[in-house]
Design an enzyme around this catalytic site. Structure first.
Site, PDB file in Angstrom:
ATOM      1  N   LYS A   1       0.835  -1.203   0.000  1.00 41.78           N
ATOM      2  CA  LYS A   1       0.000   0.000   0.000  1.00 41.78           C
ATOM      3  C   LYS A   1       0.871   1.255   0.000  1.00 41.78           C
ATOM      4  O   LYS A   1       0.702   2.146  -0.810  1.00 41.78           O
ATOM      5  CB  LYS A   1      -0.924  -0.027   1.224  1.00 41.78           C
ATOM      6  CG  LYS A   1      -1.811   1.193   1.319  1.00 41.78           C
ATOM      7  CD  LYS A   1      -2.771   1.081   2.482  1.00 41.78           C
ATOM      8  CE  LYS A   1      -3.463   2.419   2.676  1.00 41.78           C
ATOM      9  NZ  LYS A   1      -4.391   2.440   3.790  1.00 41.78           N
TER      10      LYS A   1
ATOM     11  N   GLU B   1      10.687  -4.578   4.178  1.00 41.32           N
ATOM     12  CA  GLU B   1      10.740  -6.001   3.799  1.00 41.32           C
ATOM     13  C   GLU B   1      10.405  -6.168   2.314  1.00 41.32           C
ATOM     14  O   GLU B   1      11.101  -6.864   1.567  1.00 41.32           O
ATOM     15  CB  GLU B   1       9.734  -6.815   4.623  1.00 41.32           C
ATOM     16  CG  GLU B   1      10.082  -6.964   6.087  1.00 41.32           C
ATOM     17  CD  GLU B   1       9.478  -5.867   6.950  1.00 41.32           C
ATOM     18  OE1 GLU B   1       9.236  -4.739   6.445  1.00 41.32           O
ATOM     19  OE2 GLU B   1       9.262  -6.130   8.143  1.00 41.32           O
TER      20      GLU B   1
ATOM     21  N   GLY C   1      -4.713  -1.858   4.973  1.00 40.77           N
ATOM     22  CA  GLY C   1      -3.939  -2.992   4.467  1.00 40.77           C
ATOM     23  C   GLY C   1      -4.598  -4.332   4.750  1.00 40.77           C
ATOM     24  O   GLY C   1      -4.719  -5.193   3.882  1.00 40.77           O
ATOM     25  N   ARG C   2      -5.063  -4.517   5.982  1.00 38.68           N
ATOM     26  CA  ARG C   2      -5.638  -5.823   6.362  1.00 38.68           C
ATOM     27  C   ARG C   2      -7.043  -6.034   5.819  1.00 38.68           C
ATOM     28  O   ARG C   2      -7.632  -7.090   6.016  1.00 38.68           O
ATOM     29  CB  ARG C   2      -5.589  -5.987   7.885  1.00 38.68           C
ATOM     30  CG  ARG C   2      -6.215  -4.837   8.658  1.00 38.68           C
ATOM     31  CD  ARG C   2      -5.796  -4.864  10.124  1.00 38.68           C
ATOM     32  NE  ARG C   2      -6.245  -3.697  10.873  1.00 38.68           N
ATOM     33  CZ  ARG C   2      -5.567  -2.562  10.965  1.00 38.68           C
ATOM     34  NH1 ARG C   2      -4.416  -2.427  10.340  1.00 38.68           N
ATOM     35  NH2 ARG C   2      -6.031  -1.555  11.691  1.00 38.68           N
TER      36      ARG C   2
ATOM     37  N   GLU D   1      -4.453  -6.529  14.821  1.00 36.95           N
ATOM     38  CA  GLU D   1      -3.944  -5.222  14.393  1.00 36.95           C
ATOM     39  C   GLU D   1      -5.072  -4.181  14.416  1.00 36.95           C
ATOM     40  O   GLU D   1      -4.836  -2.995  14.603  1.00 36.95           O
ATOM     41  CB  GLU D   1      -3.326  -5.315  12.985  1.00 36.95           C
ATOM     42  CG  GLU D   1      -2.350  -4.181  12.692  1.00 36.95           C
ATOM     43  CD  GLU D   1      -1.606  -4.325  11.374  1.00 36.95           C
ATOM     44  OE1 GLU D   1      -2.250  -4.180  10.318  1.00 36.95           O
ATOM     45  OE2 GLU D   1      -0.383  -4.564  11.386  1.00 36.95           O
TER      46      GLU D   1
ATOM     47  N   HIS E   1      -4.500 -33.299  17.658  1.00 38.72           N
ATOM     48  CA  HIS E   1      -3.358 -34.127  18.065  1.00 38.72           C
ATOM     49  C   HIS E   1      -2.210 -33.260  18.563  1.00 38.72           C
ATOM     50  O   HIS E   1      -1.069 -33.714  18.623  1.00 38.72           O
ATOM     51  CB  HIS E   1      -2.918 -35.006  16.898  1.00 38.72           C
ATOM     52  CG  HIS E   1      -4.023 -35.919  16.455  1.00 38.72           C
ATOM     53  ND1 HIS E   1      -4.226 -37.155  17.012  1.00 38.72           N
ATOM     54  CD2 HIS E   1      -5.032 -35.738  15.562  1.00 38.72           C
ATOM     55  CE1 HIS E   1      -5.290 -37.724  16.463  1.00 38.72           C
ATOM     56  NE2 HIS E   1      -5.800 -36.873  15.586  1.00 38.72           N
TER      57      HIS E   1
ATOM     58  N   LYS F   1       9.680  -0.737  14.201  1.00 39.26           N
ATOM     59  CA  LYS F   1      10.279  -0.406  12.897  1.00 39.26           C
ATOM     60  C   LYS F   1      11.385   0.630  13.072  1.00 39.26           C
ATOM     61  O   LYS F   1      12.471   0.519  12.496  1.00 39.26           O
ATOM     62  CB  LYS F   1       9.215   0.186  11.959  1.00 39.26           C
ATOM     63  CG  LYS F   1       8.236  -0.805  11.386  1.00 39.26           C
ATOM     64  CD  LYS F   1       7.310  -0.085  10.392  1.00 39.26           C
ATOM     65  CE  LYS F   1       6.129  -0.956  10.004  1.00 39.26           C
ATOM     66  NZ  LYS F   1       5.141  -0.260   9.190  1.00 39.26           N
TER      67      LYS F   1
HETATM   68  O1  F6P Z   1       3.488  -2.672   9.643  1.00 44.36           O
HETATM   69  C1  F6P Z   1       2.134  -2.997   9.571  1.00 44.36           C
HETATM   70  C2  F6P Z   1       1.596  -2.757   8.197  1.00 44.36           C
HETATM   71  O2  F6P Z   1       1.500  -1.404   7.955  1.00 44.36           O
HETATM   72  C3  F6P Z   1       0.258  -3.440   7.995  1.00 44.36           C
HETATM   73  O3  F6P Z   1      -0.792  -2.709   8.485  1.00 44.36           O
HETATM   74  C4  F6P Z   1       0.253  -3.633   6.530  1.00 44.36           C
HETATM   75  O4  F6P Z   1      -0.707  -4.571   6.113  1.00 44.36           O
HETATM   76  C5  F6P Z   1       1.675  -4.079   6.289  1.00 44.36           C
HETATM   77  O5  F6P Z   1       2.438  -3.327   7.200  1.00 44.36           O
HETATM   78  C6  F6P Z   1       2.195  -3.894   4.896  1.00 44.36           C
HETATM   79  O6  F6P Z   1       2.123  -2.560   4.503  1.00 44.36           O
HETATM   80  P1  F6P Z   1       2.274  -2.136   2.982  1.00 44.36           P
HETATM   81  O7  F6P Z   1       1.156  -2.766   2.228  1.00 44.36           O
HETATM   82  O8  F6P Z   1       2.196  -0.641   2.991  1.00 44.36           O
HETATM   83  O9  F6P Z   1       3.600  -2.638   2.506  1.00 44.36           O
END
Ligand code: F6P
Length: 540
Positions: free
Chosen positions: A205, A211, A266-267, A352, A383, A503
């Site tokens: 987003k 990452e 995002g979620r 979240e 199990h 972060k």
């Molecule tokens: O760090 C949390 C977060 O902002 C989530 O809310 C989000 O889904 C995820 O990181 C990834 O964010 P992006 O889609 O901006 O890379």
């Protein structure tokens, strides 16, 4: 105002005290119709909440609480685009992502529905191109593997849905997911792939997530090492984002970008362009069915009376357990291997969204908010951790999720799976009394060990089949459950400031690895020693 001191909250607390010693055995034996009376259905989705630690009076009080906390106003505010994400001054409109073409949803006077459908059309054209082979790689080869690079909401939803709907995927196509900055993740994902036939969907987003950008750079280097020409990037990389500038800065042609908007969290973004890899996997028509299923649940949430409203009932049960029964966790137990990633997806959605300790106006909250959500598919969990559910010391509300009709024809497998689902919910609720254990001929000394207290609450959710449509319904059911709870607790379910501190510290520590050793680096003695140990290994 303090929620805990509100008259209805107190009333519910007193009511809970009056129920403290009541067992589900009694509730069922006093009311022979409890099962059907506490089962509601919408458009094929069945919710049986009879095995919860509630009476008709409990449900009445909980629905009074929903009215008292103005849940109807909240629902209306969300659907009509009010900026209910107050800390980010944003509307919350994932529901507009599945609104039919002829609807209208205004954000600051602008109808967003045509924008949504423009992007869906763009996605459809692209997905069809990749699936049919008209979209080709740089060397003219058709795409055989799509690698979705994203994390959190840009990974969990697409990964969960692709896993759930694998039966709808053509055999010649493979979809892989890379999320972790751990290099092992991308190394494994790229293993065995032919760069000339690989497409990367970089999903973020913000397009600033470390990452995702790190993985995307590694993927680009891998591609260019094989294809040797930077213009190959345009045929092998597309972006999904709400940040055009950052996408361009990364070097992806904005023509290869699929947008979504800041009013999609995002979620909550699976039904947006973030679902591109899902659309490529199952095809545009099937993706539309997923949106239609979600929309069916949206309409139900918006219009059904609360006593028959599936997300409201699920949400208020969660409020009951956290607020009045001292439960810490909530287990999601899909009895369907295709839903193996659902617990992880719901973890982010719930924790979240509602893992907050201040209300929307910043006041510290005086009640318990989101539970710890966890789970695994049945029968595997039986199990592993079910021992604790049956004989441990915690009350753990469980959601058993089952699918009536499988896509395979192995009747024995499915009968066994469903028998286990029903049996576990029954065993948890009713247990086995010492008298029953003795009657079964168990030696006296073993009776305490083989007694089951029961009274472990659960809700059973049944889908007729697992299809894109019913998966869309299930996703929206939980989204609106989470909304219901957040609204009752008074938290902003749509920001996530809690992820920021870690972060920031990671960025700082990352920058310190290359510095000369400093004795006083401002870290605590534990963190300092851990960093030093890593630096020593890294140097070698
Ligand atoms: O760090 C949390 C977060 O902002 C989530 O809310 C989000 O889904 C995820 O990181 C990834 O964010 P992006 O889609 O901006 O890379």
């Amino acid at each position: 105002m303090s929620i805990a001191k509100a008259p209805l909250w107190r009333k519910l607390r007193e009511h809970r005290e009056s129920l403290e010693t009541t067992h589900l055995r009694e509730l069922f034996s006093h009311d022979k119709r409890r099962g059907p009376a506490m089962t509601v259905e919408h458009d094929g989705v069945v919710l049986d909440y009879a095995k919860n630690l509630v009476t008709a009076e409990t449900m009445e009080l909980l629905l009074d609480l929903a009215a008292d906390r103005d849940l109807a106003t909240g629902i209306d505010a969300m659907f009509s685009g009010h900026p209910i994400n107050t800390t980010e001054h944003r509307a919350v409109l994932h529901t507009a992502l599945r609104a039919p073409r002829d609807c209208s949803v205004l954000v600051d006077g602008h109808d967003v529905v045509p924008d949504v459908h423009d992007v869906l059309d763009q996605m459809r054209e692209f997905a069809d191109g990749v699936r049919s082979g008209t979209w080709r790689g740089f060397t003219g080869e058709p795409i055989r593997t799509v690698v979705n690079i994203g994390i959190g909401g840009s990974d969990l939803g697409p990964a969960m849905a692709t896993h759930a709907l694998r039966e709808y995927m053509p055999d010649e196509l493979d979809i892989r997911f890379v999320s972790n900055v751990d290099g092992h993740d991308i190394e494994r994902a790229l293993r065995g792939l032919d760069p000339a036939r690989t497409l990367f969907v970089v999903a973020s987003k913000t397009f600033t997530t470390v990452e995702t950008l790190t993985n995307a750079r590694t993927a680009r280097a891998w591609l260019l090492a094989a294809l040797g020409d930077s213009s190959a990037v345009a045929r092998h990389f597309v972006a999904v984002s709400s940040n055009t500038d950052e996408v361009a800065a990364f070097g992806i042609d904005p023509a290869n970008m699929f947008v979504f908007w800041d009013w999609v969290g995002g979620r909550y973004s699976l039904p947006s362009a973030i679902g591109l890899s899902v659309m490529i996997a199952i095809g545009p028509e099937r993706f539309r069915e997923l949106l239609a299923g979600a929309q069916s649940m949206d309409e139900h949430f918006r219009r059904a009376p609360f006593e028959r409203n599936l997300p409201v009932l699920l949400g208020m049960l969660g409020v009951w357990y956290r607020g009045f029964c001292d439960t810490q966790t909530h287990a999601v137990l899909p009895y369907d291997q295709r839903l193996a990633r659902l617990p992880a997806y719901l973890q982010q959605l719930d924790m979240e969204s509602n893992g907050k300790s201040v209300t929307r106006d910043g006041t510290p909250i005086d009640i318990a908010t989101a539970p710890i959500v966890w789970g695994e598919p049945g029968t595997n969990g039986q199990h592993a951790f079910f021992q604790l559910l049956h004989q441990g010391t915690e009350i753990v509300p469980c959601d058993f999720i089952g699918v009536l009709e499988p896509t395979h024809g192995m009747v024995e497998h499915h009968d066994l799976l469903m028998a286990n689902l029903f049996a576990q919910a029954e065993a948890l609720a009713f247990g086995r009394t010492p008298a029953e254990v003795v009657a079964a001929g168990v030696p006296e000394s073993q009776v305490p060990h083989r007694t089951f207290a029961g009274n472990q609450p659960s809700t059973t959710i049944l889908l007729p089949r697992l299809t894109p449509y019913t998966l869309g319904q299930l996703i929206a059911l939980y989204e609106h459950k989470v909304f219901t709870q957040g609204w009752i607790w008074g938290v902003n379910s749509f920001d996530q400031w809690g992820v920021e501190l870690g972060k920031a510290l990671a960025t700082r520590i990352y920058g310190e690895f290359d510095m000369e050793r400093v004795n006083d680096d401002g870290h605590d003695s534990s963190t300092h020693a851990l960093i030093q140990r890593y630096r020593r290994v890294r140097k070698n």
